[in-house]
Design a protein around this motif. Structure first.
Motif, short mmCIF file in Angstrom:
data_model
loop_
_atom_site.label_atom_id
_atom_site.label_comp_id
_atom_site.label_asym_id
_atom_site.label_seq_id
_atom_site.Cartn_x
_atom_site.Cartn_y
_atom_site.Cartn_z
N LEU A 107 -57.73 -19.13 -21.81
CA LEU A 107 -57.08 -20.31 -21.47
C LEU A 107 -57.30 -20.41 -20.20
N GLU A 108 -57.10 -19.66 -19.28
CA GLU A 108 -57.20 -19.86 -18.16
C GLU A 108 -58.83 -20.38 -17.42
N VAL A 109 -59.67 -19.59 -17.94
CA VAL A 109 -60.74 -19.94 -17.61
C VAL A 109 -61.23 -21.43 -18.33
N LEU A 110 -60.95 -21.78 -19.50
CA LEU A 110 -61.20 -22.90 -19.99
C LEU A 110 -60.57 -23.99 -19.14
N ARG A 111 -59.38 -23.86 -18.68
CA ARG A 111 -58.73 -24.80 -18.03
C ARG A 111 -59.33 -24.95 -16.69
N GLU A 112 -59.80 -23.87 -15.88
CA GLU A 112 -60.46 -24.17 -14.78
C GLU A 112 -61.94 -25.02 -14.84
N ALA A 113 -62.50 -24.44 -15.94
CA ALA A 113 -63.70 -25.17 -16.32
C ALA A 113 -63.53 -26.76 -16.42
N HIS A 114 -62.34 -27.01 -17.28
CA HIS A 114 -62.25 -28.47 -17.46
C HIS A 114 -61.86 -29.02 -16.26
N ALA A 115 -61.20 -28.46 -15.54
CA ALA A 115 -60.66 -29.20 -13.82
C ALA A 115 -61.83 -29.31 -13.27
N ARG A 116 -62.99 -28.79 -13.42
CA ARG A 116 -64.24 -28.82 -12.69
C ARG A 116 -64.96 -29.83 -13.19
N GLY A 117 -64.72 -30.49 -14.30
CA GLY A 117 -65.51 -31.54 -15.05
C GLY A 117 -66.40 -31.14 -16.13
N VAL A 118 -66.13 -29.91 -16.65
CA VAL A 118 -66.93 -29.42 -17.81
C VAL A 118 -66.15 -29.84 -19.09
N GLN A 119 -67.00 -30.45 -20.12
CA GLN A 119 -66.44 -30.98 -21.23
C GLN A 119 -66.48 -29.68 -21.93
N LEU A 120 -65.30 -29.65 -22.91
CA LEU A 120 -65.05 -28.68 -23.94
C LEU A 120 -65.20 -29.21 -25.33
N PHE A 121 -65.83 -28.38 -26.10
CA PHE A 121 -66.21 -28.93 -27.55
C PHE A 121 -65.84 -27.90 -28.15
N ILE A 122 -64.99 -28.00 -29.52
CA ILE A 122 -64.97 -27.20 -30.70
C ILE A 122 -65.84 -27.34 -31.70
N ALA A 123 -66.84 -26.19 -31.91
CA ALA A 123 -67.73 -26.36 -33.05
C ALA A 123 -67.30 -25.49 -34.15
N THR A 124 -66.78 -26.08 -35.38
CA THR A 124 -66.20 -25.09 -36.40
C THR A 124 -66.43 -25.83 -37.61
N GLY A 125 -66.19 -25.11 -38.59
CA GLY A 125 -66.49 -25.52 -40.10
C GLY A 125 -64.87 -25.92 -40.52
#
Length: 55
Positions: free
Chosen positions: A26-44
């Motif tokens: 969660l920490e790493v994903l929040r940091e990435a998102h704050a830097r402008g990285v888009q986050l996508f969930i790829a799942t069935g």
């Protein structure tokens, strides 16, 4: 530069043992998102099954 991250849910984002997203992830994903990285969930999984990931 990384612009997007695509994540699977079962066994990748959510631990099979705890059935939760690890705090470290969660920490790493929040940091990435704050830097402008888009986050996508790829799942069935159905969208209704992902309610716990909304935050």
């Amino acid at each position: 530069m990384i612009k997007a991250i695509f994540l699977d849910v079962d066994g990748t984002l959510i631990s099979f043992k705890t059935h939760r997203v690890p705090a470290s992830a969660l920490e790493v994903l929040r940091e990435a998102h704050a830097r402008g990285v888009q986050l996508f969930i790829a799942t069935g999984r159905a969208a209704a099954d992902l309610a716990d990931l909304e935050a």
